[in-house]
Motif scaffolding. Structure first.
Motif, short mmCIF file in Angstrom:
data_model
loop_
_atom_site.label_atom_id
_atom_site.label_comp_id
_atom_site.label_asym_id
_atom_site.label_seq_id
_atom_site.Cartn_x
_atom_site.Cartn_y
_atom_site.Cartn_z
N GLU A 476 -90.00 110.22 90.03
CA GLU A 476 -89.06 109.11 90.12
C GLU A 476 -87.64 109.62 90.35
O GLU A 476 -87.26 110.69 89.89
CB GLU A 476 -89.10 108.28 88.83
CG GLU A 476 -90.34 107.42 88.72
CD GLU A 476 -90.32 106.53 87.50
OE1 GLU A 476 -90.44 105.31 87.65
OE2 GLU A 476 -90.20 107.06 86.38
N CYS A 477 -86.88 108.83 91.10
CA CYS A 477 -85.46 109.09 91.26
C CYS A 477 -84.69 108.34 90.18
O CYS A 477 -85.27 107.54 89.43
CB CYS A 477 -84.99 108.66 92.65
SG CYS A 477 -85.69 109.65 94.00
N CYS A 478 -83.40 108.58 90.07
CA CYS A 478 -82.62 107.89 89.06
C CYS A 478 -81.16 107.82 89.47
O CYS A 478 -80.70 108.58 90.34
CB CYS A 478 -82.76 108.55 87.70
SG CYS A 478 -82.36 110.32 87.64
N ASP A 479 -80.44 106.91 88.86
CA ASP A 479 -79.01 106.72 89.12
C ASP A 479 -78.28 106.65 87.78
O ASP A 479 -78.78 106.05 86.82
CB ASP A 479 -78.75 105.42 89.87
CG ASP A 479 -79.47 105.37 91.21
OD1 ASP A 479 -79.27 106.30 92.00
OD2 ASP A 479 -80.25 104.42 91.44
N VAL A 480 -77.09 107.28 87.75
CA VAL A 480 -76.20 107.09 86.61
C VAL A 480 -75.47 105.78 86.89
O VAL A 480 -74.62 105.71 87.77
CB VAL A 480 -75.22 108.26 86.47
CG1 VAL A 480 -74.29 108.04 85.26
CG2 VAL A 480 -75.98 109.57 86.32
N VAL A 481 -75.83 104.74 86.17
CA VAL A 481 -75.37 103.40 86.54
C VAL A 481 -74.05 103.00 85.90
O VAL A 481 -73.35 102.15 86.42
CB VAL A 481 -76.44 102.34 86.22
CG1 VAL A 481 -77.67 102.56 87.07
CG2 VAL A 481 -76.82 102.36 84.74
N GLN A 482 -73.72 103.58 84.76
CA GLN A 482 -72.46 103.20 84.14
C GLN A 482 -72.05 104.21 83.09
O GLN A 482 -72.86 104.96 82.57
CB GLN A 482 -72.56 101.80 83.52
CG GLN A 482 -73.60 101.71 82.40
CD GLN A 482 -73.65 100.32 81.78
OE1 GLN A 482 -72.69 99.58 81.83
NE2 GLN A 482 -74.79 99.98 81.20
N LEU A 483 -70.77 104.20 82.81
CA LEU A 483 -70.22 104.99 81.73
C LEU A 483 -69.95 104.03 80.59
O LEU A 483 -69.13 103.12 80.71
CB LEU A 483 -68.93 105.68 82.16
CG LEU A 483 -68.28 106.63 81.16
CD1 LEU A 483 -69.19 107.82 80.92
CD2 LEU A 483 -66.93 107.12 81.67
N VAL A 484 -70.70 104.16 79.49
CA VAL A 484 -70.59 103.24 78.37
C VAL A 484 -69.59 103.81 77.37
O VAL A 484 -69.93 104.71 76.59
CB VAL A 484 -71.96 103.00 77.71
CG1 VAL A 484 -71.86 101.94 76.62
CG2 VAL A 484 -72.99 102.59 78.75
N GLY A 485 -68.35 103.34 77.43
CA GLY A 485 -67.33 103.90 76.55
C GLY A 485 -67.02 105.32 76.94
O GLY A 485 -67.18 105.74 78.08
N MET A 486 -66.60 106.09 75.96
CA MET A 486 -66.20 107.47 76.23
C MET A 486 -67.25 108.49 75.78
O MET A 486 -67.14 109.66 76.09
CB MET A 486 -64.87 107.76 75.51
CG MET A 486 -63.71 106.94 76.04
SD MET A 486 -63.37 107.27 77.77
CE MET A 486 -62.82 108.97 77.68
N ASN A 487 -68.27 108.05 75.04
CA ASN A 487 -69.19 109.03 74.46
C ASN A 487 -70.66 108.75 74.78
O ASN A 487 -71.55 109.30 74.14
CB ASN A 487 -69.00 109.12 72.95
CG ASN A 487 -69.36 107.81 72.26
OD1 ASN A 487 -69.50 106.78 72.91
ND2 ASN A 487 -69.50 107.86 70.94
N ALA A 488 -70.96 107.87 75.75
CA ALA A 488 -72.35 107.56 76.08
C ALA A 488 -72.49 107.37 77.58
O ALA A 488 -71.57 106.93 78.26
CB ALA A 488 -72.81 106.32 75.33
N MET A 489 -73.68 107.70 78.08
CA MET A 489 -74.00 107.51 79.49
C MET A 489 -75.28 106.69 79.59
O MET A 489 -76.11 106.69 78.67
CB MET A 489 -74.20 108.85 80.19
CG MET A 489 -73.00 109.77 80.18
SD MET A 489 -71.63 109.18 81.19
CE MET A 489 -72.30 109.35 82.84
N ALA A 490 -75.45 105.99 80.71
CA ALA A 490 -76.68 105.24 80.96
C ALA A 490 -77.26 105.67 82.30
O ALA A 490 -76.53 105.84 83.28
CB ALA A 490 -76.40 103.74 80.97
N VAL A 491 -78.56 105.84 82.33
CA VAL A 491 -79.28 106.28 83.52
C VAL A 491 -80.42 105.31 83.77
O VAL A 491 -81.10 104.88 82.84
CB VAL A 491 -79.83 107.72 83.34
CG1 VAL A 491 -80.66 108.12 84.54
CG2 VAL A 491 -78.69 108.70 83.11
#
Length: 503
Positions: A476-491
Motif C-alpha cells: 500500500e501507498c500512503c500520504d501524510v495528510v495533516q500536521l495535528v498540532g505541534m507534536n502529532a502526525m497523521a498518515v
C-alpha cells in the motif's frame, strides 16, 4: 527398587496427590455428616473414599492415556466445533487441525503464548504432553485439549538418540492424524508450545493451495547455519508448518519406517522433512512463518516484514519483549489487539514522505512507525535494521536476508513509535495510534536544513476498512495528510495508483 509408573506418571507422586485430595474431601464431608463420629466408622469411610477415588481416577487416567481429555477430573474434553460447510466451500478454520508439541514441565509458563491465539470451540486440535499435567489442574477451557504422547520406548532409536524427545515430537503429526482424520479436514498445522499463530492469515494463505494434493508448507530459519546443519528445504517446526490431508495421511502411515531410517538426525523437523522428501514432496515456502533464530531486539525485523501475510512467531523467550515496557506475554496480547481488528495488514510495511521536511515514514501496521529525517527509497527501507543479534556467533553470512546496520548518524537513525491503540469506528477507516517510547538522543539531520522530528510524540494512521493483500497485490501507498498540532502526525494508507512509483 524401581518406581512403578503409569506411562511417565510416577505412582508415589500420584498416591501423595490422591491422599491429600481424599483427606480434604473427607474433612469437608465430615463437617456435614455429623453422625459419623466413632473412629472405626471414620477410618472405614476414609478407606471407601480412597478406594472409590482410586477406581475413578484410574479409569480417567486410562482413558486420558489413549484419548487424553482436557482434564483428568473435569469435562472440558468435548470440543464444540462449528459444523462442516461442504466439500466445495472455501477453506475456513474448521478445515484445520492443530497439533502442538509441549511439555508439562514448561506448560505453566508457555501456555500464555498458545492461549493468545487459541479460540476455544473454534480451533480444533490437541496439545501433546510428555506426562499428565497434574500441577496445571484444573485444566482451563482457554487451553487446547491435551493428550499424553504415546510410549516411544519401543523404538531402538529412542534410546540412542541425543534428543530422545525428538522422536516424541515428530510423532505428533501421526498422533494428531489418528485423533482427527475425518473427511472435512483439509490441513494439519504443527507448532510448538511457544509458537504464536495468526489464524485468519493462516486460513487465507492455505486457501491458495489445493488441499487434495501433496503440500508441505512452511519456512526455513533466519539463521544461515541452522539451515546448513539441517536443510535449506526444511520447514522449521517452531515457526509452524502445514501438511495437506493426503500428505499427512502418507506421513502417518510411514512414520515408523521414517524413524527407523533416520535415527541419527538431530531434530524432529529434520526427520519429518527427510520423510516427506522420500515421499517425493518438496517444501513450499511461505515468508510469513517466523522461526526467530535470533537474539535480543527483533523490532528491526518486525518493522520491515516481507510482503507476505504474517503467520507466526517463535522463540519469544529468547528475544527481548517485542514492545518496550511490556513483558513477553503482555507484548503478544498487545499485538493481538491489532490482529483481531485487521490481521491482513498486520506488520505490512508502507512507505511515504513529508517532503516539506524531507521526512520518510515507514509504517509497519499494528506494530511500529518510523520517521527518518531524510528521503529514503522503499528498496532501502525494505531491508530490516539489524537491531537483533545472531543465533550462532561468527556465522558468515549470518542471515538469510539482507540487513542494514544501525548507525548513530542523525540522517539514518529513525525516530521509533510503537503501536498503542486501534479503533475501527471512524467512518470507513481503521484508526491506529503509535507513540514514542523514548527519545532518539541525537541532533537533527542537518543535510537538508535541520527539520527535526524530535518534537513528534504520536503518529495516527488511517487505513481502509477492506482487507489488504492477496496474490499479486502491491504494497500500500500512503500520504501524510495533516500536521495535528505541534507534536502529532497523521498518515493515510491507500491503494497505489496505476504505475505509481513511491518516492
Amino acid at each position: 527398587m524401581g518406581i512403578l509408573q503409569f506411562g511417565q506418571f510416577q505412582l508415589p507422586y500420584f498416591m501423595s496427590f490422591l491422599n491429600n485430595f481424599a483427606s480434604k474431601t473427607f474433612n469437608i464431608i465430615q463437617q456435614k455428616v455429623t453422625y459419623v463420629s466413632n473412629t472405626s466408622s471414620r477410618r472405614l469411610f476414609k478407606s471407601l473414599a480412597i478406594s472409590g477415588l482410586v477406581l475413578y481416577i484410574t479409569y480417567i487416567l486410562l482413558s486420558a492415556h489413549q484419548c487424553c481429555h482436557s482434564s483428568l477430573f473435569f469435562t472440558n474434553s468435548k470440543q464444540k466445533w462449528s459444523p462442516y460447510a461442504g466439500p466445495n466451500s472455501p477453506t475456513n478454520v474448521n478445515h484445520l487441525v492443530f497439533g502442538i508439541a509441549g511439555s508439562s514441565n514448561t506448560w505453566g509458563h508457555k501456555k500464555g503464548y498458545i492461549e493468545a491465539w487459541w479460540k476455544p470451540n473454534v480451533t480444533r486440535g490437541y496439545l501433546f504432553l510428555d506426562r499428565p499435567p497434574i500441577e496445571n489442574l484444573p485444566w482451563p477451557s482457554s487451553s487446547p485439549a491435551f493428550r499424553i504422547s504415546e510410549d516411544n520406548s519401543k523404538y531402538n532409536a529412542y534410546h540412542k538418540h541425543r534428543m530422545p524427545f525428538a522422536i516424541r515430537m515428530v510423532r505428533v503429526i501421526e498422533e494428531t492424524f489418528k485423533a482427527e482424520n475425518r473427511g472435512d479436514i483439509r490441513w494439519y498445522v504443527m507448532a510448538d508450545d511457544d509458537t504464536v499463530l495468526f489464524i485468519d492469515n493462516l486460513v487465507d494463505v492455505l486457501s491458495k493451495y489445493d488441499h487434495t494434493k501433496y503440500f508441505y508448507i512452511g519456512t526455513n530459519s533466519e539463521c544461515a547455519l541452522s539451515n546448513f546443519y539441517n536443510s535449506y528445504e526444511m520447514a522449521f517446526g517452531g515457526a509452524g508448518y502445514a501438511l495437506s490431508y493426503p500428505l499427512a495421511q502418507a506421513v502417518a502411515k510411514n512414520m515408523d519406517l521414517c524413524i527407523k531410517r533416520y535415527p541419527t538426525l538431530f531434530g524432529s523437523d529434520h526427520m519429518l522433512q527427510s520423510c516427506i522428501a522420500d515421499l517425493g514432496v518438496s517444501l513450499t515456502g511461505e515468508k510469513g512463518f517466523h522461526q526467530i533464530d535470533l537474539h535480543r531486539d527483533i523490532s528491526g525485523l518486525l518493522s520491515a516484514h516481507p510482503q507476505s501475510p504474517f503467520l507466526s512467531l517463535h522463540h519469544l523467550d529468547v528475544v527481548d519483549p517485542i514492545f518496550p515496557s511490556m513483558d513477553r506475554h503482555g507484548s503478544v496480547n498487545h499485538l493481538m489487539k491489532a490482529a483481531k481488528v485487521d490481521s491482513s495488514r498486520l506488520l505490512q510495511q508502507s512507505i511515504c514522505y513529508h517532503k516539506q521536511n524531507n521526512w520518510t515514514f515507514s509504517i509497519s501496521w499494528g506494530y511500529s512507525t518510523q520517521i527518518y529525517e531524510k528521503i529514503f527509497p522503499p528498496s532501502f527501507l525494505h531491508r530490516p535494521l539489524e537491531t537483533f543479534a545472531q543465533w550462532r556467533k561468527g556465522a558468515t553470512p549470518p542471515y538469510m536476508f539482507n540487513t542494514r546496520f544501525p548507525l548513530n548518524d542523525p540522517c539514518e537513525a529513525p525516530h521509533v513509535f510503537f503501536f498503542e491503540s486501534v479503533n475501527k469506528t471512524r467512518g470507513n477507516h481503521i484508526f491506529t495510534s503509535y507513540a514514542r517510547k523514548s527519545p532518539r538522543g541525537l541532533p537533527a539531520c542537518s543535510l537538508y536544513g535541520n527539520h527535526s522530528a524530535a518534537g513528534i510524540s504520536k503518529i495516527d494512521v488511517l487505513s481502509p476498512l477492506r482487507s489488504y493483500g492477496g496474490a499479486g497485490s502491491r504494497r500500500e501507498c500512503c500520504d501524510v495528510v495533516q500536521l495535528v498540532g505541534m507534536n502529532a502526525m497523521a498518515v493515510k494508507l491507500r491503494a497505489c495508483k496505476r504505475d505509481e512509483i513511491v518516492g
